[in-house]
Enzyme design. Structure first.
Site, PDB file in Angstrom:
ATOM      1  N   TYR A 173      -4.155  26.418-110.657  1.00 26.16           N
ATOM      2  CA  TYR A 173      -3.938  25.167-111.117  1.00 26.16           C
ATOM      3  C   TYR A 173      -2.927  24.681-111.127  1.00 26.16           C
ATOM      4  O   TYR A 173      -3.136  23.378-111.475  1.00 26.16           O
ATOM      5  CB  TYR A 173      -4.422  25.260-112.366  1.00 26.16           C
ATOM      6  CG  TYR A 173      -6.239  25.463-112.595  1.00 26.16           C
ATOM      7  CD1 TYR A 173      -6.626  25.785-112.428  1.00 26.16           C
ATOM      8  CD2 TYR A 173      -6.571  24.510-113.103  1.00 26.16           C
ATOM      9  CE1 TYR A 173      -8.109  26.682-111.883  1.00 26.16           C
ATOM     10  CE2 TYR A 173      -8.631  24.310-112.977  1.00 26.16           C
ATOM     11  CZ  TYR A 173      -8.871  25.177-112.743  1.00 26.16           C
ATOM     12  OH  TYR A 173     -10.316  25.737-113.129  1.00 26.16           O
ATOM     13  N   LYS A 198      -9.315  40.498-109.753  1.00 26.03           N
ATOM     14  CA  LYS A 198      -9.793  40.754-108.327  1.00 26.03           C
ATOM     15  C   LYS A 198      -8.728  41.861-108.287  1.00 26.03           C
ATOM     16  O   LYS A 198      -7.869  41.581-106.830  1.00 26.03           O
ATOM     17  CB  LYS A 198      -9.908  39.599-107.576  1.00 26.03           C
ATOM     18  CG  LYS A 198     -10.677  40.334-106.381  1.00 26.03           C
ATOM     19  CD  LYS A 198     -12.054  40.760-105.900  1.00 26.03           C
ATOM     20  CE  LYS A 198     -12.128  40.845-104.465  1.00 26.03           C
ATOM     21  NZ  LYS A 198     -13.762  40.863-104.818  1.00 26.03           N
ATOM     22  N   ASP A 222     -16.232  40.100-109.758  1.00 27.02           N
ATOM     23  CA  ASP A 222     -17.445  39.826-108.767  1.00 27.02           C
ATOM     24  C   ASP A 222     -18.570  40.571-109.723  1.00 27.02           C
ATOM     25  O   ASP A 222     -19.891  40.008-110.178  1.00 27.02           O
ATOM     26  CB  ASP A 222     -17.466  40.640-107.401  1.00 27.02           C
ATOM     27  CG  ASP A 222     -16.627  40.873-106.825  1.00 27.02           C
ATOM     28  OD1 ASP A 222     -16.421  41.903-107.718  1.00 27.02           O
ATOM     29  OD2 ASP A 222     -16.773  42.162-105.688  1.00 27.02           O
TER      30      ASP A 222
END
Ligand code: IPM
Ligand code: MN
Length: 330
Positions: A125, A176, A209
């Site tokens: 961002y 992740k 995920d």
């Protein structure tokens, strides 16, 4: 003393849902003064202002900012998002994005109750990067993702403090790490180091995920989740979808140090397709106002508002606001 609230109704359904939220806060007996700021896509189209430094300085004087929704189809995507929403998050250092999820997943039987703490000032961002040979078959695009020890640590520490204050005292880090070894390594090490200061808090780690599966199939495993800016953005839309829909999803953009006003907004957008029809659900805006009251240390009023939103109300935007206000008063 009255709390001084800056109100940015914004575009589309934003002003309507915000008006209902203010109605409910007043019904809860909380003393507020409100000042409207005309900002958003419509204002930009009129005179080019998105959020000037002068306006931002005016906003700094308030205790909190209540925002409806910004964005209109007549302005290219990203302009208002980056110039207004993200500018407030960055310049007011609103480094925590807190999004609670209470509800029953589709097909589920037992309600869940968890909170996502999303880092709100870093990751991709920050807007670093660029493109070369743009628009040609040889285009190259980069988009930097920044994670600082300071930024990660203050977010993780906030999440531990929140978990510590809740009955289950459980905190899950979502990242992740199996692919993003550098950013993931920083998050994981920081998480494990801060954990030592909170021996009562049970911890877990999920890859993002896998977390998507658990959000749908086993959300009860979660109490507090902490994650980075982009994973948090995506996961919290899914959180809304498994908790009664985006019409109920509330959020707080917090500066816990209180050196600048925090900002409270429903997760949904401006819904230009239904503007002016008095049919937007104001509940997400009302629940965002309840988060604002938590931050203003008006927790009893906030609880009454949440309780009043428990049973769904049907009807127009104003009907729903009126019904919730009446419950809060009684
Ligand atoms: C959100 C929104 C924003 C984000 C957009 C509008 C910039 O999706 O608050 O989740 O990506 O953070
Ligand atoms: Mn989002």
């Amino acid at each position: 003393m009255a709390h001084n609230i800056a109100v940015i109704g914004g575009d589309g359904i934003g002003p309507d849902v915000t008006a209902e939220a203010i109605k409910v806060v007043r019904a809860a007996g909380v003393d507020i003064t409100t000042t409207e700021f005309d900002l958003g896509g419509q204002r930009y189209l009129r005179d080019g202002e998105i959020l000037s430094d002068a306006t931002l300085d005016e906003l700094r004087a308030f205790d909190c900012i209540l925002l409806g929704a910004v964005g209109t189809p007549d302005v290219p995507p990203g302009v208002i998002e980056r110039g207004l929403l993200l500018k407030m998050r960055f310049d007011l250092d609103l480094y925590i994005n807190q999004r609670p999820f209470v509800g029953t997943a589709p097909g589920g039987t037992e309600p869940h109750d968890f909170v996502v703490i999303r880092e709100n000032t870093e990751g991709p961002y920050v807007g670093e990067g660029g493109s070369l040979r743009t628009g040609t078959p040889h285009e190259v695009a980069t988009q930097g993702s920044y994670n600082t020890r300071m930024g990660v640590e203050r977010c993780v520490r906030y999440a531990f403090e929140l978990a510590q204050s809740r009955p289950r005292k459980h905190l899950t880090l979502v990242h992740k790490t199996n692919v993003l070894q550098f950013a993931g390594g920083l998050w994981e090490r920081t998480f494990n180091e801060v954990a030592v200061e909170f021996p009562e808090v049970d911890t877990a780690y999920n890859h993002v995920d896998a977390a998507c599966i658990f959000f749908v199939q086993d959300p009860h495993r979660y109490d507090v989740i902490v994650t980075d800016n982009l994973f948090g953005d995506i996961l919290t839309d899914l959180g809304g979808a498994v908790s009664g829909g985006i019409g109920l999803a509330s959020s707080a953009n917090l500066n816990p140090t209180r050196t600048a006003p925090s900002m409270f907004e429903p997760v949904h957008g401006s819904a230009p397709d239904i503007v002016g029809q008095n049919k937007a659900n104001p509940t997400a805006a009302i629940l965002s106002a309840a988060l604002m009251l938590d931050f203003l240390r008006e927790g009893a009023a906030a609880e009454r508002i949440r309780a009043a939103c428990d049973d769904p109300v049907t009807g127009s935007t104003t009907d729903v606001g009126d019904a919730i206000a009446a419950r809060v008063r009684s």
